[in-house]
Scaffold this active site. Structure first.
Site, short mmCIF file in Angstrom:
data_model
loop_
_atom_site.label_atom_id
_atom_site.label_comp_id
_atom_site.label_asym_id
_atom_site.label_seq_id
_atom_site.Cartn_x
_atom_site.Cartn_y
_atom_site.Cartn_z
N ASP A 78 24.98 -15.97 21.00
CA ASP A 78 26.23 -15.60 20.32
C ASP A 78 26.06 -15.28 18.84
OD1 ASP A 78 25.60 -18.38 20.10
OD2 ASP A 78 27.61 -18.82 19.40
N GLU A 136 26.94 -20.94 21.20
CA GLU A 136 26.30 -22.10 20.56
C GLU A 136 27.05 -22.55 19.31
OE1 GLU A 136 24.28 -24.62 18.06
OE2 GLU A 136 24.50 -22.53 17.46
NI NI Z 1 21.57 -20.97 15.22
#
Ligand code: NI
Length: 394
Positions: A78, A136
Site C-alpha cells: 500500500d 500496512e
Molecule cells: Ni513501511
C-alpha cells in the site's frame, strides 16, 4: 550462479515493476491494480495463486522438490495519502497518493524473490508461502489477512519480512535479534471544563490551561517513570481547543501516539498515562476521557532465525555492514504475523545522499536507491532457501 548474481540479472524487471507501482500508487485495501499485476506475475511463474485475501491481498504457494518446512515471505503493497514532491519521472499520477515508504519496492522485491526461488525449486525441501499484504499503514491489513486464514493451510514454520531503509545507505543491512520495531498505540483525549468569557476566567473551568499542564506532565512518564535503560515515546501530535480569542472553550481534544518495545514498559506507560491525565485534569477542576487504541505489537525477531539470516547475508553480501542491534520506534503490522510465527524482519539500507535519495520515510520527497532492490530480493530468497536446505541447522 548465486542468488545475488541472478537478482542483478533481474534488475530491469524489478526496477520496471517498482517504477510502475510507484507511478500508480494505491491506498490500503484499494490495491486493485497492484494486486492484479502481482497475481499475473505469480501465475506466469506457474504458482498456485489466491487473490482477494482481505480484499486485495494475494497469496501464492511455491512447492519445493521435496517435503519440508513452510517459510512465509511477506511483502506490503500500500501507498500513503501524501502529495508526491520527488519530481521523479516515475512520480505518482494519482494526486495526494504516493509510495512514500517504499512498499512499491517491497512488492517488486517479492516478485523478484518469487522468480529466484522458482529457478531454485529443485534445491528446496519444503514450501514457500508468498504473501502480498494490503493496508500496512495503520489500516489493519495483516490482522485481516490472519483472520481470513493466511496463516493456515499450510501453517508457516518461519516468516520473513523486509523493509528498504533510508536511514542507512546501500551496503548496510539491519538484521538484529529481539525487538526491532516498537509497539504502537494511538490515543485520543478529551478534557472537559466549563466554557466562559475569556476576560472572566474565574467563572469558567478552563480546559486549555488544564490541557497545557497535562501535555507537559505527560513528558514526565518517559523521563521519570520509565527506566533510563528502557525505551518509550509519548508524543502529543494534534490539539483542538476553542475558536474565538475571547471565549474559554468548554473542551479541548488532543491525540498522539505511544511507542514502546517491552510489554512491561508498555503496561507501565499506559497506566501512568491514564493516571497523569486524570489526576492533572481533576486537580484543575476538569474531567478527562481517555481512549487508547492498539496500533501494533512490537516486531520481535526470533534469535535463531535471525542468526540464520545473518549467516546467509554474510555469505551473500560479504562487503556489507550487518547491524546486529538496530531498532526503530516506528511500528509495522508484520508484528501480527510474527506474534504467531517466529521470524525475522530485515532492514536493507537504501539511502544515497549524492543522488538526493535520502528523504525520510513518509516524506513527500521520499525516494530510494534502487540498487537496494536486487540486494533485498536476493537476501530474502536466499534466506528462504536457507531455511529449506543448506542452512538447515534451525
Ligand atoms: Ni513501511
Amino acid at each position: 550462479m548465486g542468488y545475488l548474481e541472478e537478482a542483478e540479472e533481474l534488475f530491469d524487471y524489478t526496477q520496471a515493476l517498482r517504477r510502475d507501482f510507484h507511478l500508480h500508487p494505491e491506498l490500503g485495501f484499494k490495491e486493485v491494480r497492484t494486486a492484479g499485476i502481482v497475481a499475473r506475475e505469480l501465475r506466469e511463474l506457474g504458482l498456485e495463486v489466491t487473490t482477494g485475501v482481505a480484499d486485495t491481498g494475494v497469496m501464492a504457494l511455491l512447492e519445493g522438490s521435496s517435503p519440508g518446512p513452510v517459510v512465509m515471505l511477506r511483502f506490503d503493497m500500500d501507498a500513503l495519502p501524501i502529495q508526491e514532491q520527488t519530481g521523479a519521472e516515475y512520480a505518482s499520477v494519482h494526486p495526494g497518493v504516493m509510495h512514500a515508504c517504499g512498499h512499491d519496492g517491497h512488492t517488486a522485491i517479492g516478485l523478484a524473490a518469487a522468480r529466484l526461488l522458482v529457478a531454485h525449486r529443485q534445491e528446496l525441501a519444503g514450501t514457500v508461502k508468498l504473501v502480498f499484504q494490503p493496508a500496512e499503514e495503520g489500516l489493519g491489513g495483516a490482522e485481516r489477512m490472519i483472520a481470513e486464514g493466511v496463516l493456515e493451510q499450510p501453517r508457516p514454520d518461519y516468516c520473513l519480512g523486509v523493509h528498504v531503509w533510508n536511514d542507512q545507505p546501500v551496503g548496510w543491512l539491519g538484521i538484529a535479534p529481539g525487538p526491532v520495531m516498537a509497539a504502537g498505540e494511538i490515543f485520543q483525549v478529551r478534557v472537559k471544563g466549563q466554557g466562559g468569557h475569556g476576560a472572566i476566567p474565574h467563572l469558567a473551568v478552563d480546559p486549555v490551561v488544564a490541557s497545557a499542564h497535562i501535555i507537559t506532565a505527560l513528558q514526565s512518564i518517559v523521563s521519570r517513570n520509565v527506566s533510563p535503560l528502557h525505551t518509550a515515546v509519548v508524543s502529543v501530535t494534534t490539539m483542538k481547543a476553542g475558536d474565538a480569542f475571547n471565549v474559554i472553550p468548554s473542551e479541548v481534544t488532543f491525540s498522539g501516539t505511544i511507542r514502546t518495545f517491552l510489554p512491561e514498559t508498555r503496561d507501565l506507560v499506559l497506566q501512568r498515562f491514564h493516571e497523569v491525565i486524570t489526576g492533572v485534569a481533576n486537580s484543575l477542576g476538569c474531567e478527562a476521557e481517555v481512549d487508547v487504541q492498539k496500533l501494533t505489537p512490537a516486531v520481535i525477531n526470533d534469535t535463531q532465525i535471525t542468526a540464520c539470516v545473518q549467516r546467509v547475508a554474510a555469505d551473500l553480501l560479504p562487503g556489507d555492514t550487518i547491524s546486529q542491534d538496530c531498532a526503530t520506534m516506528g511500528s509495522e503490522d508484520m508484528a501480527y504475523f510474527m506474534r504467531e510465527i517466529p521470524g525475522c524482519f530485515i532492514f536493507v539500507g537504501s539511502r544515497n545522499e549524492e543522488e538526493g535519495l535520502d528523504a525520510a520515510h513518509h516524506h513527500p520527497r521520499f525516494d530510494f536507491d534502487e540498487r537496494a532492490l536486487p540486494r533485498a530480493a536476493a537476501l530474502v530468497a536466499a534466506s528462504a532457501a536457507g531455511f529449506l536446505n543448506a542452512y538447515g541447522d534451525l
